[in-house]
Design an enzyme around this catalytic site. Structure first.
Site, PDB file in Angstrom:
ATOM      1  CB  THR A 278      -0.702   5.579   6.378  1.00 19.63           C
ATOM      2  OG1 THR A 278       0.306   6.134   7.225  1.00 19.63           O
ATOM      3  CG2 THR A 278      -0.652   6.257   5.033  1.00 19.63           C
TER       4      THR A 278
ATOM      5  CE  LYS B 230       8.024  -2.640  10.444  1.00 24.26           C
ATOM      6  NZ  LYS B 230       8.857  -2.429   9.243  1.00 24.26           N
TER       7      LYS B 230
ATOM      8  CG  ASP C 149       5.828  -6.780  -2.465  1.00 24.87           C
ATOM      9  OD1 ASP C 149       5.259  -7.739  -1.915  1.00 24.87           O
ATOM     10  OD2 ASP C 149       5.630  -5.593  -2.144  1.00 24.87           O
TER      11      ASP C 149
ATOM     12  NE  ARG D 224      -3.753  -2.102   7.510  1.00 26.23           N
ATOM     13  CZ  ARG D 224      -2.570  -1.807   6.977  1.00 26.23           C
ATOM     14  NH1 ARG D 224      -1.665  -1.183   7.680  1.00 26.23           N
ATOM     15  NH2 ARG D 224      -2.303  -2.141   5.729  1.00 26.23           N
TER      16      ARG D 224
ATOM     17  CG  PHE E  85      -1.493   1.256   1.644  1.00 26.02           C
ATOM     18  CD1 PHE E  85      -2.084   2.112   0.714  1.00 26.02           C
ATOM     19  CD2 PHE E  85      -1.434   1.658   2.973  1.00 26.02           C
ATOM     20  CE1 PHE E  85      -2.607   3.344   1.110  1.00 26.02           C
ATOM     21  CE2 PHE E  85      -1.953   2.876   3.370  1.00 26.02           C
ATOM     22  CZ  PHE E  85      -2.532   3.726   2.442  1.00 26.02           C
TER      23      PHE E  85
ATOM     24  CE1 TYR F 178       4.507  -4.124  11.243  1.00 28.02           C
ATOM     25  CE2 TYR F 178       3.320  -2.744  12.797  1.00 28.02           C
ATOM     26  CZ  TYR F 178       3.963  -2.898  11.586  1.00 28.02           C
ATOM     27  OH  TYR F 178       4.056  -1.837  10.720  1.00 28.02           O
TER      28      TYR F 178
HETATM   29  N1  UDP Z   1     -11.320  -1.392  14.737  1.00 29.36           N
HETATM   30  C1  UDP Z   1     -12.705  -1.423  14.871  1.00 29.36           C
HETATM   31  N2  UDP Z   1     -13.429  -2.139  13.958  1.00 29.36           N
HETATM   32  C2  UDP Z   1     -12.850  -2.775  12.900  1.00 29.36           C
HETATM   33  C3  UDP Z   1     -11.445  -2.751  12.758  1.00 29.36           C
HETATM   34  C4  UDP Z   1     -10.715  -2.040  13.701  1.00 29.36           C
HETATM   35  O1  UDP Z   1     -13.277  -0.831  15.804  1.00 29.36           O
HETATM   36  O2  UDP Z   1     -13.595  -3.400  12.096  1.00 29.36           O
HETATM   37  C5  UDP Z   1     -10.535  -0.602  15.702  1.00 29.36           C
HETATM   38  C6  UDP Z   1      -9.411  -1.391  16.346  1.00 29.36           C
HETATM   39  O3  UDP Z   1      -9.870  -2.066  17.492  1.00 29.36           O
HETATM   40  C7  UDP Z   1      -8.426  -0.288  16.676  1.00 29.36           C
HETATM   41  C8  UDP Z   1      -8.651   0.752  15.577  1.00 29.36           C
HETATM   42  O4  UDP Z   1      -9.910   0.447  15.010  1.00 29.36           O
HETATM   43  O5  UDP Z   1      -8.706   0.300  17.922  1.00 29.36           O
HETATM   44  C9  UDP Z   1      -7.576   0.743  14.503  1.00 29.36           C
HETATM   45  O6  UDP Z   1      -7.424  -0.546  14.044  1.00 29.36           O
HETATM   46  P1  UDP Z   1      -6.536  -0.925  12.785  1.00 29.36           P
HETATM   47  O7  UDP Z   1      -6.645  -2.391  12.558  1.00 29.36           O
HETATM   48  O8  UDP Z   1      -6.862  -0.049  11.628  1.00 29.36           O
HETATM   49  O9  UDP Z   1      -5.028  -0.555  13.154  1.00 29.36           O
HETATM   50  P2  UDP Z   1      -4.169  -0.350  14.487  1.00 29.36           P
HETATM   51  O10 UDP Z   1      -4.089   1.115  14.653  1.00 29.36           O
HETATM   52  O11 UDP Z   1      -4.833  -1.008  15.653  1.00 29.36           O
HETATM   53  O12 UDP Z   1      -2.867  -0.994  14.166  1.00 29.36           O
END
Ligand code: UDP
Length: 314
Positions: free
Chosen positions: A175, A149, A31, A186, A11, A145
């Site tokens: 992002t 990192k 990749d 996500r 991405f 992860y």
């Molecule tokens: N989240 C949510 N519903 C979803 C997917 C994610 O409420 O369907 C919440 C998740 O619990 C987190 C936030 O959204 O608090 C961001 O999640 P993401 O997977 O995008 O990335 P993170 O910042 O956690 O790595």
């Protein structure tokens, strides 16, 4: 410059390929497509300054000719991946980063590490400056992860100290934008997909947790400022406009004019340790490079929604 981008079909990596090619650089994308997609770079296949090497960077890299920069953006980064491919994530953040550092040594190239806000874990300091050491579980589901990192940052600094590598470390905060996989798990992609299908929008927990979302074009401009800049780092690059996850859901419903209901569901087991708040302190990148995000969440989401509508034919 002749630049190798590990994770170049991902991405962020694919947008970085576009930006470097646009300024005249030559780009070699490496990749293995574990979490990226050929479609992200399809438009570059015939570009005379672009080359794709399909390879896992945990295998040693043999590259002909000179390289000016080696950029390490190769890692799955969705919490959904942490549950399914943790061994691959640990391997790419350790052996993969080591192979890329070794390549930078051989080529006497600048090394760029894409690190993450996840090194701050579930932060006790808010917003997070680079000087904060973090609050990270070494054994929880996110540890594959986060710790990979953190290790890759430590490894990079050891190469700087012992071998004199010229390194740049950037910590990327959440992002979003076109080319994210709608099914990558996500939050932004999930909510847009649910809204476009008029399905319930799933807040994990009560939706009061926060994130600070940066549009990919802003993010890539920040990454290039760090690549070209003088600081070894780490340097935070993210948008400090902070939103609750519920606010994000409401904004997406508003922009898509969806009839979706916003519902709360229990935090899935693999989300244990979900950070409650996250927001970058961007004083360093702003004062050093004059970088600041320019695209509001509403404007960025509008662009991403248009891309998802086309991709999902909705
Ligand atoms: N989240 C949510 N519903 C979803 C997917 C994610 O409420 O369907 C919440 C998740 O619990 C987190 C936030 O959204 O608090 C961001 O999640 P993401 O997977 O995008 O990335 P993170 O910042 O956690 O790595």
């Amino acid at each position: 410059m002749r630049v190798l981008i590990a994770g170049g079909a991902g991405f962020i990596g694919s947008h970085l390929c576009d930006a470097l090619l646009a300024r005249g650089d030559e780009v070699i994308a490496v990749d293995n497509f574990i979490s990226s997609r050929p479609a992200n770079i399809e438009h570059l296949t015939d570009h005379e300054r672009f080359l794709l090497l399909e390879q896992d960077v945990t295998d040693p890299l043999l590259i002909d000719g000179q390289l000016d920069a080696v950029m390490d953006l190769a890692s799955p980064a969705s919490p959904a991946d942490f549950a399914t491919i943790p061994l691959e994530i640990l391997a790419v953040g350790s052996t993969g980063t080591k192979n890329l550092l070794d390549l930078a040594v051989i080529k006497q190239a600048r090394f760029f590490l894409a690190s993450t806000s996840e090194v701050y874990g579930d932060p006790l300091v808010h917003p997070q400056p680079e000087s904060y050491w973090g609050n990270v579980s070494s054994i929880g589901p996110r540890s594959c992860y986060d710790e990979a990192k953190r290790f890759s940052e430590a490894l990079t600094m050891a190469y700087v100290r012992v071998l004199g590598v010229q390194a740049r470390i950037v910590r990327i905060f959440n992002t979003y934008g076109p080319r994210m996989r709608p099914d990558d798990g996500r939050v932004v992609g999930n909510f847009i997909t649910q809204a476009l299908r008029d399905e319930p929008i799933t807040l994990f927990g009560d939706g009061s947790q926060t994130r600070s979302f940066c549009y990919v074009d802003d993010e890539v401009r920040g990454l290039i400022a760090v690549l070209d800049g003088h600081l070894t780092g780490p340097v935070n690059v993210g948008n400090p406009a902070e939103f609750t996850i519920r606010q994000l859901a409401e904004l997406i419903v508003d922009i898509t004019r969806s009839t979706s209901e916003i519902i709360t569901v229990a935090l899935p087991a693999e989300r244990e340790g979900d950070p409650m708040q996250r927001c970058p302190d961007i004083t360093l990148v702003s004062s050093s490079y004059g970088w600041a995000p320019t695209i509001s969440l509403r404007d960025g989401l509008t662009k991403m929604i248009a891309a998802f509508r086309a991709e999902l034919a909705l």
